[in-house]
Write a protein that holds these residues in place. Structure first.
Motif, mmCIF file in Angstrom:
data_model
loop_
_atom_site.group_PDB
_atom_site.id
_atom_site.type_symbol
_atom_site.label_atom_id
_atom_site.label_comp_id
_atom_site.label_asym_id
_atom_site.label_seq_id
_atom_site.Cartn_x
_atom_site.Cartn_y
_atom_site.Cartn_z
ATOM 1 N N LEU A 49 0.836 -1.208 0.000
ATOM 2 C CA LEU A 49 0.000 0.000 0.000
ATOM 3 C C LEU A 49 0.869 1.255 0.000
ATOM 4 C CD1 LEU A 49 -2.781 1.324 0.182
ATOM 5 C CD2 LEU A 49 -2.641 1.094 2.682
ATOM 6 N N ILE A 50 1.935 1.246 0.785
ATOM 7 C CA ILE A 50 2.839 2.401 0.826
ATOM 8 C C ILE A 50 3.494 2.609 -0.538
ATOM 9 C CG2 ILE A 50 4.979 3.283 1.837
ATOM 10 C CD1 ILE A 50 4.198 1.875 4.432
ATOM 11 N N LEU A 51 3.941 1.525 -1.171
ATOM 12 C CA LEU A 51 4.554 1.631 -2.492
ATOM 13 C C LEU A 51 3.561 2.150 -3.529
ATOM 14 C CD1 LEU A 51 6.644 -1.673 -2.571
ATOM 15 C CD2 LEU A 51 7.528 0.655 -2.422
ATOM 16 N N LEU A 52 2.292 1.773 -3.379
ATOM 17 C CA LEU A 52 1.269 2.273 -4.305
ATOM 18 C C LEU A 52 1.097 3.783 -4.160
ATOM 19 C CD1 LEU A 52 -0.976 1.680 -6.384
ATOM 20 C CD2 LEU A 52 -2.529 1.311 -4.450
ATOM 21 N N VAL A 53 1.017 4.256 -2.914
ATOM 22 C CA VAL A 53 0.869 5.694 -2.677
ATOM 23 C C VAL A 53 2.096 6.451 -3.186
ATOM 24 C CG1 VAL A 53 0.627 7.469 -0.901
ATOM 25 C CG2 VAL A 53 -0.663 5.333 -0.707
ATOM 26 N N VAL A 54 3.278 5.904 -2.930
ATOM 27 C CA VAL A 54 4.513 6.539 -3.418
ATOM 28 C C VAL A 54 4.520 6.572 -4.949
ATOM 29 C CG1 VAL A 54 7.021 6.301 -3.546
ATOM 30 C CG2 VAL A 54 5.855 5.968 -1.377
ATOM 31 N N GLY A 55 4.043 5.499 -5.579
ATOM 32 C CA GLY A 55 3.976 5.469 -7.037
ATOM 33 C C GLY A 55 3.084 6.556 -7.593
ATOM 34 N N TYR A 56 1.941 6.791 -6.940
ATOM 35 C CA TYR A 56 1.069 7.901 -7.347
ATOM 36 C C TYR A 56 1.751 9.244 -7.123
ATOM 37 C CZ TYR A 56 -3.228 5.248 -8.213
ATOM 38 O OH TYR A 56 -4.180 4.412 -8.746
ATOM 39 N N ALA A 57 2.408 9.385 -5.970
ATOM 40 C CA ALA A 57 2.994 10.676 -5.608
ATOM 41 C C ALA A 57 4.164 11.053 -6.510
ATOM 42 C CB ALA A 57 3.447 10.654 -4.147
ATOM 43 N N LEU A 58 4.930 10.072 -6.982
ATOM 44 C CA LEU A 58 6.113 10.354 -7.787
ATOM 45 C C LEU A 58 5.801 10.525 -9.270
ATOM 46 C CD1 LEU A 58 8.786 7.966 -6.206
ATOM 47 C CD2 LEU A 58 8.416 10.404 -5.783
ATOM 48 N N ASN A 59 4.557 10.337 -9.657
ATOM 49 C CA ASN A 59 4.177 10.488 -11.056
ATOM 50 C C ASN A 59 3.723 11.923 -11.311
ATOM 51 O OD1 ASN A 59 2.970 10.302 -13.657
ATOM 52 N ND2 ASN A 59 2.613 8.124 -13.336
ATOM 53 N N GLN A 61 2.133 13.072 -13.742
ATOM 54 C CA GLN A 61 0.781 13.132 -14.282
ATOM 55 C C GLN A 61 -0.271 13.249 -13.165
ATOM 56 O OE1 GLN A 61 -0.098 13.415 -17.389
ATOM 57 N NE2 GLN A 61 1.946 13.195 -18.253
ATOM 58 N N THR A 62 0.034 12.700 -11.991
ATOM 59 C CA THR A 62 -0.905 12.817 -10.866
ATOM 60 C C THR A 62 -1.113 14.267 -10.499
ATOM 61 O OG1 THR A 62 -0.159 10.680 -9.996
ATOM 62 C CG2 THR A 62 -1.334 12.125 -8.478
ATOM 63 N N TRP A 63 -0.021 15.009 -10.386
ATOM 64 C CA TRP A 63 -0.129 16.417 -9.985
ATOM 65 C C TRP A 63 -0.653 17.275 -11.126
ATOM 66 C CZ3 TRP A 63 -0.121 15.848 -5.180
ATOM 67 C CH2 TRP A 63 0.691 14.894 -4.576
ATOM 68 N N ARG A 64 -0.367 16.889 -12.372
ATOM 69 C CA ARG A 64 -0.957 17.616 -13.494
ATOM 70 C C ARG A 64 -2.470 17.426 -13.517
ATOM 71 N NH1 ARG A 64 1.433 17.294 -19.557
ATOM 72 N NH2 ARG A 64 3.017 18.513 -18.470
ATOM 73 N N LEU A 65 -2.922 16.265 -13.075
ATOM 74 C CA LEU A 65 -4.350 15.960 -13.094
ATOM 75 C C LEU A 65 -5.114 16.699 -12.004
ATOM 76 C CD1 LEU A 65 -6.432 14.122 -14.544
ATOM 77 C CD2 LEU A 65 -5.997 12.427 -12.778
ATOM 78 N N VAL A 66 -4.492 16.869 -10.827
ATOM 79 C CA VAL A 66 -5.232 17.416 -9.689
ATOM 80 C C VAL A 66 -4.937 18.895 -9.425
ATOM 81 C CG1 VAL A 66 -5.287 15.159 -8.590
ATOM 82 C CG2 VAL A 66 -3.454 16.742 -8.007
ATOM 83 N N LEU A 92 -5.900 8.401 -15.491
ATOM 84 C CA LEU A 92 -5.910 7.659 -14.229
ATOM 85 C C LEU A 92 -5.473 6.214 -14.434
ATOM 86 C CD1 LEU A 92 -9.101 8.880 -12.315
ATOM 87 C CD2 LEU A 92 -6.718 9.088 -11.595
ATOM 88 N N CYS A 93 -5.934 5.600 -15.511
ATOM 89 C CA CYS A 93 -5.512 4.230 -15.800
ATOM 90 C C CYS A 93 -4.014 4.165 -16.058
ATOM 91 C CB CYS A 93 -6.284 3.685 -17.002
ATOM 92 S SG CYS A 93 -8.040 3.407 -16.701
ATOM 93 N N SER A 94 -3.495 5.161 -16.790
ATOM 94 C CA SER A 94 -2.063 5.193 -17.062
ATOM 95 C C SER A 94 -1.260 5.378 -15.776
ATOM 96 C CB SER A 94 -1.757 6.324 -18.048
ATOM 97 O OG SER A 94 -0.366 6.445 -18.258
ATOM 98 N N ILE A 95 -1.711 6.293 -14.931
ATOM 99 C CA ILE A 95 -1.017 6.537 -13.665
ATOM 100 C C ILE A 95 -1.063 5.293 -12.780
ATOM 101 C CG2 ILE A 95 -1.052 7.915 -11.550
ATOM 102 C CD1 ILE A 95 -2.212 10.207 -13.206
ATOM 103 N N LEU A 100 1.327 0.683 -9.979
ATOM 104 C CA LEU A 100 1.155 -0.699 -9.519
ATOM 105 C C LEU A 100 2.403 -1.557 -9.708
ATOM 106 C CD1 LEU A 100 -2.461 -1.581 -10.719
ATOM 107 C CD2 LEU A 100 -1.660 -1.422 -8.360
ATOM 108 N N VAL A 101 3.408 -1.056 -10.402
ATOM 109 C CA VAL A 101 4.595 -1.863 -10.672
ATOM 110 C C VAL A 101 5.254 -2.317 -9.377
ATOM 111 C CG1 VAL A 101 6.909 -1.856 -11.669
ATOM 112 C CG2 VAL A 101 5.009 -0.795 -12.904
ATOM 113 N N ALA A 102 5.536 -1.380 -8.493
ATOM 114 C CA ALA A 102 6.225 -1.716 -7.245
ATOM 115 C C ALA A 102 5.371 -2.579 -6.312
ATOM 116 C CB ALA A 102 6.694 -0.447 -6.540
#
Length: 302
Positions: A49-59, A61-66, A92-95, A100-102
């Motif tokens: 779960l932590i790796l998933l959140v970090v994956g979102y945070a380091l992308n 595109q996440t910050w461009r989206l929000v 969102l699917c791309s992000i 989800l890789v990690a």
């Protein structure tokens, strides 16, 4: 693209190495009824779960989206709401795919290793086929099973039963791990196939578009850095009286105490009008204050 594949491979390798170190230095099953399941699932799920959140945070595109979605200009720039929703879902699917890789790597490697699963599920295995005493109560049986991950806590007469239980649990864990890998690989492959089928571009046109977007982003970043540097240089020159890096500085400006106070402290992004913002306190000061103050010749003694 190649960069994405290489980045995902590096993330997967780092995750595998981290999982091995994490298991070696920190994991130690409590071998106690009621605690094994919580402990095993925590080590299995919480890092993922932590790796998933970090994956979102380091992308990015996440910050461009929000970023800036509450701005009043957002409504004006997105007249087609249906198209905007489709684009948001696609991004969102791309992000999510990148994020989800990690965690998927963590779960797959952890399940193939089997230690966490053995710890979590040992007390729930049926031992009627392993030569266990049928007269033992259910609570006593669970207590004995909970101690199976810790070989030093198992009585000698149950060593064979313990080994068989561990083998069965490792078999279940490793099968689940390989099934997870197979499902992910097939899903990723089918997703790329569907995306290619519905693409409005041909293969070579798509490669050109990908190259264009990459080059445009690089050039935009370079221009952003240079533009912001030149723009900030005008404000710094107004405050200090010279351009940083100049070789022939004939005079410098001596800021007053009030001016030092005006540019010090904390500030949020400040809206000046419908189209412009003040980016900093120095920016705000430079736009408001006239060019005046005390100057000092650099070839004179202070």
């Amino acid at each position: 693209g190649k960069e994405v594949v290489i980045a995902n491979a590096i993330i997967a390798i780092l995750t595998i190495g981290g999982q091995q170190l994490f298991s070696f230095f920190t994991f130690s099953c409590p071998c106690h009824v009621g605690q094994n399941l919580i402990y095993g699932l925590a080590f299995l799920g919480v890092p993922a779960l932590i790796l998933l959140v970090v994956g979102y945070a380091l992308n990015n595109q996440t910050w461009r989206l929000v970023t800036g979605k509450s701005s009043p200009l957002e409504e004006e720039t997105t007249p087609n709401r249906l198209l905007q929703c489709k684009l948001v879902c696609f991004v969102l699917c791309s992000i999510t795919g990148r994020a989800l890789v990690a965690p998927v790597t963590w779960l797959a490697v952890t399940l193939i290793n089997g230690s966490y699963y053995v710890c979590a599920m040992s007390e729930y295995v049926s031992v009627r086929y392993y030569g266990a005493d049928p007269n033992v109560t259910a609570s006593e049986r669970r207590r004995i099973l909970a101690a199976f991950p810790c070989s030093q806590l198992v009585p000698p007469e149950l060593t064979q039963a313990r080994d068989e239980v561990i083998l069965v649990l490792r078999y279940q864990s490793q099968v689940a791990g390989w099934l997870l890998i197979a499902v992910v690989v097939i899903t990723v492959f089918l997703s790329y196939c569907l995306a290619s089928c519905f693409s409005p571009l041909s293969f070579l046109h798509f490669r050109y578009w990908s190259s264009y977007v990459h080059n445009e982003q690089e050039l935009f970043d370079e221009a952003t850095d240079q533009h912001s540097r030149l723009y900030a240089m005008q404000h710094v020159r107004k405050f200090f009286g010279f351009i940083p890096g100049s070789e022939n500085v004939k005079e410098i400006r001596i800021p007053s105490l009030r001016e030092w106070q005006a540019i010090s402290g904390l500030a949020f992004l400040k809206r000046v009008d419908e189209e412009h913002y003040d980016y900093s306190l120095l920016h705000d000061w430079a736009l408001k204050e006239p060019v005046n103050g005390k100057y000092l010749k650099t070839d004179e003694d202070p």
